[in-house]
Scaffold this motif. Structure first.
Motif, mmCIF file in Angstrom:
data_model
loop_
_atom_site.group_PDB
_atom_site.id
_atom_site.type_symbol
_atom_site.label_atom_id
_atom_site.label_comp_id
_atom_site.label_asym_id
_atom_site.label_seq_id
_atom_site.Cartn_x
_atom_site.Cartn_y
_atom_site.Cartn_z
ATOM 1 N N SER A 134 -63.188 48.156 4.768
ATOM 2 C CA SER A 134 -62.935 47.814 5.961
ATOM 3 C C SER A 134 -64.332 48.090 6.854
ATOM 4 O O SER A 134 -64.671 47.282 7.912
ATOM 5 N N GLU B 225 -60.799 41.915 1.206
ATOM 6 C CA GLU B 225 -60.508 42.999 1.420
ATOM 7 C C GLU B 225 -59.631 43.457 0.514
ATOM 8 O O GLU B 225 -58.294 44.004 0.900
ATOM 9 N N GLU C 221 -57.893 45.411 -2.818
ATOM 10 C CA GLU C 221 -58.068 46.553 -3.369
ATOM 11 C C GLU C 221 -57.698 46.649 -5.003
ATOM 12 O O GLU C 221 -58.290 47.090 -5.830
HETATM 13 ZN ZN ZN Z 1 -59.427 48.835 4.121
#
Ligand code: ZN
Ligand code: GDP
Length: 458
Positions: A234, A280, A282
């Motif tokens: 981020s 973005e 994960e």
């Molecule tokens: Zn993030």
């Protein structure tokens, strides 16, 4: 030439202080003149602008103070008579003006119809018309420069030269066949064809080699940011967005959509993609497995893999490396302000030829280097060499690829000693394919489809 007179609002809806209603066609002047309280527009010089009042044809009341530009064909964009009514009013009054001219016999223009008329009336060729469309959509100055060059006819000129060369060769060979003054005419024709075909082939290849860059400038680099939780994805996203300078360049007669998911890196648009949520991301690998995440990641032009300098490389990190093997990526080792735990040598080994950049995003460090790396990855430093003719349009790229294939076939046929007329079929095919780029040998249905992609009022 088309008979009816078309009209549309040709400024961005709801933006700007001045709005323009544009008319094109034989009756442009005679439609507007009775509505205009000011000079007699049938009697003014071409390319002049006049202040006056626009009147409601029913009540004769003033609708709006306007400036009317009168441009008589053929020295206009469409080669037809063009009238532009400039007014200050907001959306409501522009719409009112448009309604009035429509009620007086103009027809609402289809999307791209002004440009289509310019094309049909021979003012511009197809690749130039497409350049108008690209201009409207250009996201950075560089993308705009490509479009401007194309609009300028640079690509058309080159393509036409290549076509000329092919058709002359075919004609030459034709003559040789019809008037075989020598015994070795067959051999001579083969040699001539071989030479010319090779020449054109190489030029097409050169154009295509720049196509990737052109396409990227036009459409942006589809970019995905991946990494484990908490590594700084981020923060990276924010840093990139923060760097972005607004792109404002005014080109008369064009409007551009502002698309906020683009960030402008050294004039290169990065499109932060969110294909199935991979931007973005994960736990992409964990969630959908290496194979599938790879497939998803493959849709990106560029992957930014973020690692944490303060932690040792985990299995998850290694899986991510596995998932992006063979793709274009840059490794970002973030949090270099923390004590080192990551084995940088191992990271470099895993990255192979791909670049590894270190950042401390929390201190705003490393963004410049990252931008350098992105620019180098895609343009190897030659992006500014201004005189290149970039091909950026997908349709053009496909046609050039097909042209190359046809020329390859021709070369193969020559080398295999095939009869001349068989070789000529391939060469003629290449000539036709190139013609489709400039719109010479293109079908009507394709023309309709291309122009329908334009914005209204263009
Ligand atoms: Zn993030
Ligand atoms: P994401 O989960 O990968 O999106 O990571 P974030 O960008 O949300 O960052 C996670 C945490 O790491 C936040 O508290 C950030 O402030 C912090 N962080 C980001 N970059 C750095 C850095 O360069 N150094 C340090 N020490 N912390 C950072």
């Amino acid at each position: 030439m088309e008979k009816d007179t078309i009209a549309a609002i040709s400024t961005p809806i709801g933006e700007g202080a001045i709005a323009i209603v544009r008319l094109s066609g034989e009756e442009a002047v005679s439609i507007v003149n009775p509505l205009f309280d000011g000079k007699d527009l049938t009697n003014v010089d071409s390319h002049t602008i006049h202040y006056g009042k626009l009147l409601d044809p029913v009540t004769s009341e003033m609708v709006e103070e306007v400036m009317v530009t009168v441009m008589k064909g053929p020295k206009t964009f469409t080669k037809e008579d063009v009238i532009e009514i400039n007014c200050h009013g907001g959306l409501a009054s522009v719409n009112r003006l448009l309604e009035i001219v429509l009620s007086r016999g103009a027809r609402l223009a289809e999307p791209g119809e002004f440009t289509k008329r310019a094309f049909l009336n021979g003012r511009i060729d197809l690749s130039q018309a497409e350049a108008v469309m690209d201009l409207i959509r250009a996201k950075t100055d560089k993308a705009m420069n490509i479009a401007l060059k194309q609009l300028d006819g640079k690509l058309s000129k080159l393509v036409n030269q290549l076509r000329q060369s092919l058709i002359e060769t075919v004609a030459h060979v034709e003559v040789n066949i019809d008037y075989p003054e020598y015994d070795d005419v067959e051999e001579m024709s083969h040699q001539l064809l071989r030479e010319k075909t090779e020449e054109v082939y190489q030029e097409v290849e050169r154009l295509l080699s720049m196509a990737r860059q052109g396409k990227i400038l036009r459409e942006g680099i589809a970019t995905a940011i991946i990494g484990r939780p908490n590594v700084g994805k981020s923060s990276l996203l924010n840093a990139l967005v923060h760097e972005t300078k607004a792109i404002v360049t005014d080109i008369p007669g064009t409007t551009r959509d502002v698309i906020e998911e683009y960030v402008n890196i050294r004039g290169i648009p990065l499109r932060l993609v969110d294909t199935a949520g991979i931007r973005e991301t994960e736990d992409i690998v964990e969630k959908i497995g290496v194979e599938r995440s790879r497939k998803v990641l493959k849709e990106s032009d560029l992957i930014l893999l973020v690692l944490n300098y303060g932690e040792t490389l985990s299995d998850e990190d290694r899986q991510l490396f596995e998932a992006i093997k063979g793709l274009e990526y840059i490794v970002i080792v973030n949090k270099t302000d923390l004590p080192q735990a990551l084995d940088i040598d191992e990271v470099k080994r895993l990255a192979g030829n791909q670049k590894v950049i270190t950042t401390a995003l929390i201190e705003d460090k490393g963004i410049d280097q990252l931008e350098d790396a992105i620019a180098e990855t895609f343009f190897a430093g030659d992006i500014d060499s201004g005189d290149l003719t970039y091909v950026s349009n997908v349709r053009h790229i496909q046609l050039l690829q097909q042209t190359m294939k046809a020329l390859e076939d021709a070369k193969g046929a020559i080398d295999a000693g095939m009869p001349i007329d068989l070789v000529q079929i391939d060469v003629t095919r290449a000539w036709e394919l190139l013609g489709e780029i400039v719109g010479d040998t293109v079908q009507d249905s394709l023309i309709d489809q291309l122009f329908s992609q334009f914005c209204l009022g263009k």
